[in-house]
Design a protein around this motif. Structure first.
Motif, PDB file in Angstrom:
ATOM      1  N   THR A   1      -1.737   2.035   5.277  1.00 51.29           N
ATOM      2  CA  THR A   1      -2.286   0.859   6.141  1.00 51.29           C
ATOM      3  C   THR A   1      -2.413   1.553   7.543  1.00 51.29           C
ATOM      4  O   THR A   1      -3.411   1.113   8.034  1.00 51.29           O
ATOM      5  CB  THR A   1      -1.392  -0.169   6.016  1.00 51.29           C
ATOM      6  OG1 THR A   1      -0.887  -0.446   4.817  1.00 51.29           O
ATOM      7  CG2 THR A   1      -1.476  -1.197   7.034  1.00 51.29           C
TER       8      THR A   1
ATOM      9  N   ARG B   1       2.493  -7.112   9.860  1.00 53.86           N
ATOM     10  CA  ARG B   1       2.924  -5.793   9.086  1.00 53.86           C
ATOM     11  C   ARG B   1       4.235  -6.205   8.272  1.00 53.86           C
ATOM     12  O   ARG B   1       5.017  -6.860   8.714  1.00 53.86           O
ATOM     13  CB  ARG B   1       3.345  -4.727  10.174  1.00 53.86           C
ATOM     14  CG  ARG B   1       2.000  -4.347  11.077  1.00 53.86           C
ATOM     15  CD  ARG B   1       1.001  -3.522  10.036  1.00 53.86           C
ATOM     16  NE  ARG B   1       1.348  -2.539   9.269  1.00 53.86           N
ATOM     17  CZ  ARG B   1       1.230  -1.263   9.655  1.00 53.86           C
ATOM     18  NH1 ARG B   1       0.712  -0.825  10.706  1.00 53.86           N
ATOM     19  NH2 ARG B   1       1.563  -0.230   8.729  1.00 53.86           N
ATOM     20  N   GLY B   2       4.220  -5.305   7.143  1.00 56.10           N
ATOM     21  CA  GLY B   2       5.518  -5.895   6.431  1.00 56.10           C
ATOM     22  C   GLY B   2       5.200  -7.002   5.613  1.00 56.10           C
ATOM     23  O   GLY B   2       6.115  -7.358   5.021  1.00 56.10           O
ATOM     24  N   GLY B   3       4.152  -7.609   5.485  1.00 52.93           N
ATOM     25  CA  GLY B   3       4.098  -9.018   4.976  1.00 52.93           C
ATOM     26  C   GLY B   3       3.864  -9.115   3.623  1.00 52.93           C
ATOM     27  O   GLY B   3       3.842  -9.964   3.017  1.00 52.93           O
ATOM     28  N   SER B   4       3.926  -7.868   2.790  1.00 52.25           N
ATOM     29  CA  SER B   4       4.047  -7.941   1.465  1.00 52.25           C
ATOM     30  C   SER B   4       5.250  -8.587   0.852  1.00 52.25           C
ATOM     31  O   SER B   4       5.128  -9.390  -0.323  1.00 52.25           O
ATOM     32  CB  SER B   4       3.706  -6.620   0.750  1.00 52.25           C
ATOM     33  OG  SER B   4       2.737  -5.961   1.114  1.00 52.25           O
ATOM     34  N   ASP B   5       6.178  -8.585   1.756  1.00 49.56           N
ATOM     35  CA  ASP B   5       7.595  -9.275   1.354  1.00 49.56           C
ATOM     36  C   ASP B   5       7.150 -10.787   1.425  1.00 49.56           C
ATOM     37  O   ASP B   5       7.933 -11.593   0.271  1.00 49.56           O
ATOM     38  CB  ASP B   5       8.451  -9.191   2.586  1.00 49.56           C
ATOM     39  CG  ASP B   5       9.031  -7.853   2.691  1.00 49.56           C
ATOM     40  OD1 ASP B   5       9.075  -7.090   1.341  1.00 49.56           O
ATOM     41  OD2 ASP B   5       9.802  -7.416   3.768  1.00 49.56           O
TER      42      ASP B   5
ATOM     43  N   GLU C   1      -3.249  -2.544  -0.255  1.00 48.79           N
ATOM     44  CA  GLU C   1      -2.610  -3.269  -1.305  1.00 48.79           C
ATOM     45  C   GLU C   1      -3.422  -3.579  -2.470  1.00 48.79           C
ATOM     46  O   GLU C   1      -2.990  -3.338  -3.662  1.00 48.79           O
ATOM     47  CB  GLU C   1      -2.020  -4.663  -0.598  1.00 48.79           C
ATOM     48  CG  GLU C   1      -0.654  -4.575  -0.040  1.00 48.79           C
ATOM     49  CD  GLU C   1      -0.685  -3.683   1.190  1.00 48.79           C
ATOM     50  OE1 GLU C   1      -1.671  -3.570   1.731  1.00 48.79           O
ATOM     51  OE2 GLU C   1       0.601  -3.301   1.599  1.00 48.79           O
TER      52      GLU C   1
ATOM     53  N   LYS D   1       1.242   6.086   6.448  1.00 48.88           N
ATOM     54  CA  LYS D   1       1.033   5.164   5.511  1.00 48.88           C
ATOM     55  C   LYS D   1      -0.334   4.945   5.430  1.00 48.88           C
ATOM     56  O   LYS D   1      -1.229   5.028   6.292  1.00 48.88           O
ATOM     57  CB  LYS D   1       1.663   3.815   5.992  1.00 48.88           C
ATOM     58  CG  LYS D   1       3.265   3.999   6.379  1.00 48.88           C
ATOM     59  CD  LYS D   1       3.682   2.695   6.984  1.00 48.88           C
ATOM     60  CE  LYS D   1       5.136   2.573   7.169  1.00 48.88           C
ATOM     61  NZ  LYS D   1       5.746   1.191   7.265  1.00 48.88           N
TER      62      LYS D   1
ATOM     63  N   PHE E   1       0.320  -8.761   1.056  1.00 51.97           N
ATOM     64  CA  PHE E   1      -0.066  -8.654   2.441  1.00 51.97           C
ATOM     65  C   PHE E   1      -1.306  -9.363   2.757  1.00 51.97           C
ATOM     66  O   PHE E   1      -1.645  -9.483   3.965  1.00 51.97           O
ATOM     67  CB  PHE E   1      -0.363  -7.025   2.509  1.00 51.97           C
ATOM     68  CG  PHE E   1      -0.660  -6.783   3.842  1.00 51.97           C
ATOM     69  CD1 PHE E   1       0.257  -7.017   5.097  1.00 51.97           C
ATOM     70  CD2 PHE E   1      -1.716  -5.649   4.243  1.00 51.97           C
ATOM     71  CE1 PHE E   1      -0.063  -6.800   6.399  1.00 51.97           C
ATOM     72  CE2 PHE E   1      -1.670  -5.225   5.521  1.00 51.97           C
ATOM     73  CZ  PHE E   1      -1.106  -5.835   6.608  1.00 51.97           C
TER      74      PHE E   1
ATOM     75  N   ALA F   1       0.823  -1.248   0.070  1.00 49.05           N
ATOM     76  CA  ALA F   1      -0.213  -0.034  -0.015  1.00 49.05           C
ATOM     77  C   ALA F   1       0.822   1.259   0.079  1.00 49.05           C
ATOM     78  O   ALA F   1       2.077   1.306   0.416  1.00 49.05           O
ATOM     79  CB  ALA F   1      -0.921  -0.166   1.330  1.00 49.05           C
TER      80      ALA F   1
HETATM   81  N1  ASP Z   1       1.019  -2.253   4.047  1.00 48.75           N
HETATM   82  C1  ASP Z   1       1.582  -3.128   5.047  1.00 48.75           C
HETATM   83  C2  ASP Z   1       2.227  -2.525   6.110  1.00 48.75           C
HETATM   84  O1  ASP Z   1       2.202  -1.313   6.187  1.00 48.75           O
HETATM   85  C3  ASP Z   1       2.307  -4.550   4.476  1.00 48.75           C
HETATM   86  C4  ASP Z   1       3.531  -4.248   3.702  1.00 48.75           C
HETATM   87  O2  ASP Z   1       3.752  -2.996   3.633  1.00 48.75           O
HETATM   88  O3  ASP Z   1       4.288  -5.062   3.505  1.00 48.75           O
HETATM   89  O4  ASP Z   1       2.634  -3.260   6.999  1.00 48.75           O
END
Ligand code: ASP
Length: 440
Positions: free
Chosen positions: A54, A189-193, A121, A52, A175, A42
């Motif tokens: 999210t 969080r950060g799960g798009s990885d 996302e 952000k 995500f 996102a």
């Molecule tokens: N948008 C989500 C976050 O801020 C997932 C990501 O960016 O990977 O955690």
């Protein structure tokens, strides 16, 4: 994808935060046609202090749940996406108004938190697919979780690879995915990885590129060490050691899907695409190299236990670990002496429970002596075959002794590739600087 090179490119939130960043992403996409699958986050922060998307969605969800006014935050989110859509000339191609009407009507039905958070996302994926002019695949159709919210990696891999085989180019939002009942589920969080890694595995990719706002991993924390160097190559295992100690660029769980297929990950900088970045590989040549990186954490405590003839008491350590398990407490390391055992765990795990822990171990294991020390920090010096190289260990300890920093604990696994050293919390930054300085 047989025969043709295939690269999966995941772009983080800062890489897709506004019109200018979308343009950079398009240039990167067009530069190399082997980049086939794109996984967006996102929109992230455009400037320090910005929100952000999210985080705005979390605000939206909370307001809705508490029966508060949602229109202001909803229209703030709409204008973030609309701003990108309009400046990229995608007004005709993306029906954001329709999507927001849908979200609005779902809000009236008290939707799940995961549904609301996944929309960042999803919407950014729609914009990117229109802008790159390639198909959109909704992650809900290809990424699966079970009824308990655990990822189903094999089912995901089967369905996703069949889908990608029919679609040589696509955008798959990061995500989120879906549960068996069709409801949406997000990663942490950060799960798009993680999504990017799952797509790379399913595509049988040659490379998983993770585009972000830094040019890879640094060999030390720049807040502690002045201008540390970039790491060019690092193994999955070495990275895991550094991430555990707090080095964060990539979501920890993103390593596992690609590791199964030996697909390298490359961290790249969307703002400086000419930088080579850091490549994470299954294995690498370590000849002539000593320190790959050093990272530490200062949120640890130790339970120190002494018991005469501990070595002769069958199951003594297991008993103590079971006592901790019965209290629901997990531990990190257990370095041991002959008649002593140290259990290292995070401060958060112990917080407010010290007395319970001491009592349970005293009653259940009758130690001669037990105490909790809260002033522990650990750092890991990570590299090739460090534990087998006596010169390496002696250089680390000499650096600490030159700085008059007492060593509280040290350990290294059998044939391990890191040396873990415990010092007082207040000594950690100095210790890291001293050791990094020896190998810089
Ligand atoms: N948008 C989500 C976050 O801020 C997932 C990501 O960016 O990977 O955690």
């Amino acid at each position: 994808m047989t025969g043709e090179r295939c690269v999966v490119a995941k772009f983080g939130g800062t890489s897709l935060s506004d019109e200018a960043m979308f343009r950079k992403v398009k240039k990167i996409a067009e530069e190399d046609p082997s980049r086939r699958y794109f996984v967006p986050s996102a929109p992230g922060k455009r400037f320090p202090g910005d929100a952000k998307v999210t985080d705005l969605l979390i605000r939206l969800y909370e307001a809705n749940r508490n029966g508060k006014e949602t229109e202001a935050v909803l229209s703030g989110i709409f204008s973030r996406f609309d701003g990108i859509r309009t400046s990229l000339g995608l007004k005709e191609k993306v029906d954001l108004e329709g999507e927001f009407d849908l979200i609005r009507s779902r809000l009236a039905e008290s939707p799940s938190r995961d549904y609301v958070l996944s929309r960042g996302e999803y919407l950014n994926g729609l914009l990117l697919s229109a802008y790159l002019d390639i198909p959109f695949i909704d992650a809900a159709e290809v990424i699966f979780f079970d009824g308990n919210g655990e990822l189903e990696p094999e089912l995901t891999n089967r369905v996703l690879s069949r889908r990608l085989a029919r679609q040589p180019y696509a955008v798959i939002p990061g995500f989120y995915g879906s549960r068996p009942d069709g409801s949406l589920q997000i990663f942490s969080r950060g799960g798009s990885d993680i999504t990017g890694s799952l797509v790379a595995r399913a595509a049988g990719a040659d490379l998983y590129e993770n585009w972000t706002d830094v040019s890879g991993f640094l060999a030390a924390d720049p807040r502690v060490v002045d201008r540390p160097r970039f790491i060019r190559t690092i193994t999955y295992k070495e990275l895991r050691e550094l991430s555990y100690m707090g080095a964060s660029v990539l979501h920890e769980d993103a390593i596992f899907p690609v590791k199964l297929s030996n697909i390298p990950i490359r961290i790249r900088n969307t703002n400086i695409p000419e930088d080579e970045g850091t490549t994470i590989l299954p294995s690498r040549q370590t000849d002539g190299e000593t320190l790959v990186g050093i990272a530490g954490r200062d949120d640890l405590s130790v339970i120190h236990i002494e018991k005469d003839r501990m070595d002769a008491i069958v199951g003594y350590a297991a008993n103590i670990l079971n006592i901790l398990a019965s209290l629901g407490i997990s531990f990190h390391h257990t370095p041991a002496g002959i008649d002593s055992l140290d259990i290292i765990l995070s401060d958060a795990e112990l917080a407010g429970r010290e007395d319970d822990v001491l009592r349970a171990i005293e009653e259940g294991a009758c130690p001669d002596h037990i105490r909790i020390e809260k002033d522990l920090a650990l750092f890991a010096a990570v590299g090739g075959k460090l534990s087998e190289d006596p010169a390496f260990a002696s250089a680390v300890f000499k650096a600490l002794s030159d700085e008059k920093i007492p060593v509280r604990i040290h350990c290294s696994s059998y044939r391990g590739m890191n040396l873990i050293v415990g010092v007082s919390k207040q000594d950690l930054p100095r210790a890291i600087r001293a050791v990094y300085g020896v190998f810089a």
